[in-house]
Write a protein that holds these residues in place. Structure first.
Motif, PDB file in Angstrom:
ATOM      1  N   PRO A 156       0.835  -1.214   0.000  1.00  0.00           N
ATOM      2  CA  PRO A 156       0.000   0.000   0.000  1.00  0.00           C
ATOM      3  C   PRO A 156       0.863   1.255   0.000  1.00  0.00           C
ATOM      4  CG  PRO A 156      -0.859  -1.596   1.558  1.00  0.00           C
ATOM      5  CD  PRO A 156       0.461  -2.144   1.073  1.00  0.00           C
TER       6      PRO A 156
ATOM      7  N   LYS B  10      -3.816   1.424  -3.206  1.00  0.00           N
ATOM      8  CA  LYS B  10      -4.579   1.011  -2.034  1.00  0.00           C
ATOM      9  C   LYS B  10      -4.990  -0.452  -2.181  1.00  0.00           C
ATOM     10  CE  LYS B  10      -6.700   5.619  -2.025  1.00  0.00           C
ATOM     11  NZ  LYS B  10      -7.993   6.355  -2.090  1.00  0.00           N
ATOM     12  N   ALA B  11      -5.342  -1.073  -1.082  1.00  0.00           N
ATOM     13  CA  ALA B  11      -5.777  -2.465  -1.129  1.00  0.00           C
ATOM     14  C   ALA B  11      -6.961  -2.637  -2.079  1.00  0.00           C
ATOM     15  CB  ALA B  11      -6.139  -2.943   0.268  1.00  0.00           C
TER      16      ALA B  11
END
Length: 121
Positions: free
Chosen positions: A14, A86-87
């Motif tokens: 991330p 981002k995830a």
């Protein structure tokens, strides 16, 4: 026949960055819109970003400010520079192009085979 081949996917932490590339090959007269879409299991494929042969760009809200799409028209390639990952960016990313082949007036939409992007620590 036209082929789209993606490269550049992988595992990233991330906040990290990744660059996807896609090359269209075959008997191509012109590639009009080229772009990137993504899909996670159980969900529909969604737009990430597109770019026209006039270099007009369109981004999904989730990609604005973090992703940059670009193309080299002479080489029929399109790239997606992804930052601040981002995830929730984890997905299979697909290259897409609307192409007119030589000796044909028809514009056809093509898809690549997809490349996995995983954002995880």
């Amino acid at each position: 026949q036209v082929r789209l081949v993606e490269s550049g996917g992988g595992l990233v932490q991330p906040g990290g960055s990744l660059r996807l590339s896609c090359a269209a090959s075959g008997s191509i007269f012109s590639a009009y819109v080229m772009g990137w879409y993504r899909q996670v299991p159980g969900k529909e494929r969604e737009l990430v970003a597109t770019i026209t042969n006039g270099d007009s760009t369109n981004y999904a809200d989730s990609a604005k400010g973090r992703f940059t799409i670009s193309r080299e028209q002479a080489k029929n390639t399109v790239s997606l520079q992804m930052t601040s990952l981002k995830a929730e960016d984890t997905a299979v990313y697909y290259c897409n192009a609307v192409i007119r082949q030589r000796f044909d007036t028809t514009r056809i939409e093509y898809w690549g085979q997809g490349t996995q992007v995983t954002v995880s620590s």
